[in-house]
Design an enzyme around this catalytic site. Structure first.
Site, PDB file in Angstrom:
ATOM      1  N   ASP A  14     -13.159 -49.054  43.595  1.00 20.18           N
ATOM      2  CA  ASP A  14     -14.220 -48.334  44.311  1.00 20.18           C
ATOM      3  C   ASP A  14     -13.935 -48.124  45.792  1.00 20.18           C
ATOM      4  OD1 ASP A  14     -15.587 -48.556  41.849  1.00 20.18           O
ATOM      5  OD2 ASP A  14     -16.416 -50.492  42.446  1.00 20.18           O
ATOM      6  N   HIS A  55     -19.383 -43.745  40.547  1.00 19.54           N
ATOM      7  CA  HIS A  55     -19.832 -45.116  40.841  1.00 19.54           C
ATOM      8  C   HIS A  55     -21.319 -45.120  41.188  1.00 19.54           C
ATOM      9  CE1 HIS A  55     -19.448 -49.312  41.983  1.00 19.54           C
ATOM     10  NE2 HIS A  55     -20.159 -49.033  43.061  1.00 19.54           N
TER      11      HIS A  55
END
Length: 365
Positions: free
Chosen positions: A174, A138
């Site tokens: 996430d 990410h």
């Protein structure tokens, strides 16, 4: 260690992580899984075919030269790279459907790695499929800036330090436990594409170090603590949304606002083509997209919200500093066809002999 690799087809970080994995003798990439290129991205699809790739690159070069756009498009395909290296490639539209995730199940991977994003939240059948887990790469220092288009959001918000995180997947976007992070400085004048390119340089080594750690702990999973809450998105949300290109109010430049905010909005809206919309100002009955801008010292004795000519360039006086408008384009229906012009030409043709325009008093001269 048997790895199945997932990524969007055209992604800086995705290609960097793939290269690191495929060139390592410690990990066996069983297959690369990519979503098909969308119908709205036919030009990118042509980059996957050798006979049409060079024609598409030439078309983009000529279009950029015609419109005045900086050539920022990432044109290296993970699909083509994997096929050149003899690694099987699967194009799967959705892994939420049984026909999709069963392809992964048949490969019997030890680990699943996402290197350049995936366009949907993966279902439990995929998250729990590999005995050593599933990882995601990410482009932020989690828990900050969960979500999508986060390079744009970070530049718009004036963040000084970005980075990249590798974390276990869980049931949300996430939020899984973080296994490793690397900081990446956001430099003055950075566009999202600049930041993506530099972040990708850190992605490959970080993923390899995390996978080495997982291999040492196998067959157990690495013990890591859970992420704290984020809550840094608009309205206190934990997840940043897609960049709101269609929101006129959001991408409108506030002529009475901060010069830094104007510059950051222009940078955050940087695009690979000037056929798309961007941050705009209103001058009389006409609207202009500001494509590039930079900070300068304030203009003495000029009220905030005034557009003046200094040294031949249009300068927007803001409350604290001023912004030079380097390149503009008349706004129109998307895709826009008009050619962008330098700020000097804009100053001659639009501002003219009056040398100034007030943008906060009915756009009158």
């Amino acid at each position: 260690m048997r790895v199945v690799y997932l990524s969007r087809q055209f992604n800086h970080s995705g290609l960097a992580v793939f290269d690191a994995l495929s060139q390592s003798d410690r990990f066996d990439v069983m297959a690369v899984v990519v979503p098909p290129v969308r119908d709205s991205q036919q030009s990118m699809r042509r980059l996957n075919r050798p006979l049409t790739a060079w024609l598409e690159k030439l078309r983009y070069w000529l279009d950029s030269a015609r419109t005045g756009a900086r050539r920022l498009r990432f044109e290296e395909s993970i699909l083509r790279r994997a096929r050149r290296e003899g690694i099987p490639v699967l194009e799967i539209s959705s892994l939420k459907e049984e026909t999709g995730w069963q392809h992964l199940e048949q490969l019997k991977p030890d680990l699943i790695v996402i290197g350049g994003g995936w366009p949907e939240l993966l279902p439990p059948e995929v998250v729990d499929l590999a005995p050593l887990g599933a990882l995601n790469t990410h482009p932020s220092l989690l828990p900050a800036y969960r979500g999508t288009d986060v390079h744009r959001w970070q530049i718009r918000d004036g963040v000084r330090v970005s980075g990249i995180s590798v974390h276990y997947l869980d049931r949300d976007f996430d939020t899984g436990p973080v296994l490793g992070q690397v900081e990446v400085e956001i430099r003055p004048g950075d566009t999202p594409q600049d930041l993506s390119r530099r972040t990708s340089q850190a992605a490959g080594p970080l993923v390899l170090s995390v996978l080495d750690r997982i291999a040492r702990a196998a067959p157990q999973r690495v013990e890591v603590s859970t992420q704290p809450a984020g809550g840094s998105a608009a309205g206190g949300s934990d997840l940043f949304p897609r960049w709101p290109w269609a929101d006129d109010e959001f991408i409108a430049i506030d002529p009475g606002g901060s010069a830094r905010e104007v510059e950051r909005l222009v940078l955050a809206c940087s695009q690979e083509s000037f056929r798309h919309d961007g941050p705009w100002i209103q001058i009389g009955s006409r609207q202009f997209v500001v494509r590039t801008a930079e900070i300068r010292a304030p203009v003495a004795e000029v009220q905030p919200g005034t557009l003046v000519i200094r040294g031949g360039w249009p300068v927007l006086q803001c409350g604290d500093e001023a912004v030079i408008l380097r390149r503009l384009q008349e706004r129109g229906p998307v895709p826009m066809r008009s050619r962008s012009v330098s700020g000097r030409r804009f100053a001659r043709n639009v501002i003219g002999r009056s040398n100034y325009i007030s943008l906060t008093e009915g756009n009158g001269r």
